[in-house]
Write an enzyme that holds these catalytic residues in place. Structure first.
Site, PDB file in Angstrom:
ATOM      1  N   GLY A  27       0.851  -1.187   0.000  1.00 56.55           N
ATOM      2  CA  GLY A  27       0.000   0.000   0.000  1.00 56.55           C
ATOM      3  C   GLY A  27       0.882   1.231   0.000  1.00 56.55           C
ATOM      4  CB  SER A  28       1.524   3.826   2.531  1.00 54.93           C
ATOM      5  OG  SER A  28       1.679   3.058   3.699  1.00 54.93           O
ATOM      6  CB  CYS A  29       4.987  -0.665   2.119  1.00 50.97           C
ATOM      7  SG  CYS A  29       4.320  -0.909   3.773  1.00 50.97           S
ATOM      8  CB  ILE A  30       8.734   1.817  -1.122  1.00 51.29           C
ATOM      9  CG1 ILE A  30       8.110   3.211  -1.178  1.00 51.29           C
ATOM     10  CG2 ILE A  30       9.679   1.591  -2.314  1.00 51.29           C
ATOM     11  CD1 ILE A  30       7.755   3.717  -2.557  1.00 51.29           C
ATOM     12  N   GLY A  92       4.049   2.942  -2.561  1.00 50.48           N
ATOM     13  CA  GLY A  92       3.955   4.351  -2.183  1.00 50.48           C
ATOM     14  C   GLY A  92       2.608   4.969  -2.501  1.00 50.48           C
TER      15      GLY A  92
END
Lengths: 168, 194
Positions: A27-30, A92
């Site tokens: 999700g917001s992780c890379i 991201g």
């Protein structure tokens, strides 16, 4: 063929052709993939947050400032040549339209990883970042192929595979 | 890694139980159906393992998240499978996947989540306020990881208090996760005296 799951805050590297490094549902992780396409050595880090703030314990790979240098070290240890390293970024996203803070986390994660890569003089050669969709990244060690998949979608190549030594 | 005793986990489970009991009453009032709650689970997991314990990371889910501000910052996340989202929307007479469907689920999340947060605050004598809901329909992993990431600053451990609300006769459920900031767990335990 072995699939290695790279979960939140984890990283992995491999020199074994046929290995696949995977981060599911970013999700917001890379998902940061590093590849030396000449040697076919690759690594994947699952970055959760942009910066440790300086007081995190050693081994806090969830932070970009810990994960990026560590991933470089790991692939170099396996025989990748530092000047040949190239990066692929996935993730991201801002999953929740209304939530300001998660939007910031996704964007800040990407900005932090890019800045750290710049410091290491590593080019980003492909990416699928931002937006509001979750994504899965797969890194095929050996063929130097990187794919991305969105919810309900099919796996599509982000970095087309090629045999070692051939420019992709 | 932070460890909690069985007594402490029992206390947290009891908190989740009472919180989701209040939430089920709110949902029951909204749907006009009786709502049962499952016995809640309390997981304390390394962050890396948290997503896998909830479900298949690539399966589709709708998540409604509410932030908690006040004495114990955190998030409450409600998760609906596509089937549950459809049944839930059907009960409210709107089409799942449409704009109305999403806002119906957000409203369910808002009412259920806010009553959970209020009940929690009252039990532990803390001032807790819900923030407005936000929703996403996507990969389960992406939704859960994004919520965890926001709360991950201090530690590598996620506390998940997980309960299911089952709407009677319709066999659809909502799963419920409370994700406090790291320091918040200790604060809660202290208030509970365990």
């Amino acid at each position: 063929m072995a699939e290695t799951m790279v979960r939140m805050g984890e990283l992995a590297a491999s020199a074994v052709a046929g290995d696949v490094l995977v981060s599911l549902g970013l999700g917001s992780c890379i998902g940061l993939a590093l590849l030396d396409r000449r040697t076919g050595i690759a690594g994947l880090a699952h970055v959760v947050l942009p910066a440790s703030g300086g007081n995190a314990p050693k081994g806090s790979w969830k932070f970009a400032d810990f994960a990026v240098p560590e991933l470089v070290d790991r692939v170099v240890k396996l025989g990748a040549r530092r000047p040949m390293l190239e990066a692929v970024l996935v993730g991201g996203a801002s999953m929740f339209a209304v939530s300001k803070s998660s939007l910031e986390v996704g964007q800040r994660n990407e900005a932090a990883v890019r800045e750290l890569l710049r410091e290491q003089r590593i080019n980003v050669i492909a990416k699928e970042t931002g937006g509001s969709r979750g994504r899965t990244i797969r890194v095929y060690v050996g063929p130097n192929k990187v794919t991305v998949k969105e919810a309900g979608g099919t796996e599509k190549p982000l970095l087309a595979g090629a045999t070692a030594g051939v420019n992709a | 890694m932070t460890r909690y005793t069985d007594t402490q986990l029992d206390a947290l489970r009891e908190l989740a139980n009472i919180g989701s009991g209040t939430a089920s009453t709110a949902l029951s009032g909204m749907l006009g159906k009786s709502v049962d709650i499952s016995v809640p689970n309390a997981f304390v997991l390394p962050m890396a393992e948290a997503v896998g314990s909830i479900g298949d990371a690539e399966s589709e889910a709708t998540g409604v998240v509410l932030g908690i501000v006040g004495d114990m910052p955190g998030s409450v996340l409600l998760l609906f499978t596509p089937k549950d989202a459809e049944l839930m929307c059907g009960l409210l007479g709107v089409e799942a996947g449409s704009e109305y469907g999403i806002s119906a689920l957000m409203e369910i999340g808002n009412i259920v989540g806010a009553s959970y947060i209020n009940a929690l605050g009252q039990m532990i004598g803390m001032d807790l306020e819900p923030t407005p809901p936000a929703a996403a329909t996507d990969m389960l992993g992406a939704i859960v990881q994004t919520v965890l990431a926001e709360r991950a600053g201090a530690g590598d451990v996620a506390l998940l208090l997980d309960s299911d609300l089952v709407v009677e006769g319709e066999d659809c459920s909502v799963s419920f996760l409370l994700v406090p900031d790291q320091g918040g767990v200790e604060q809660m335990l202290e208030r509970l005296g365990v």
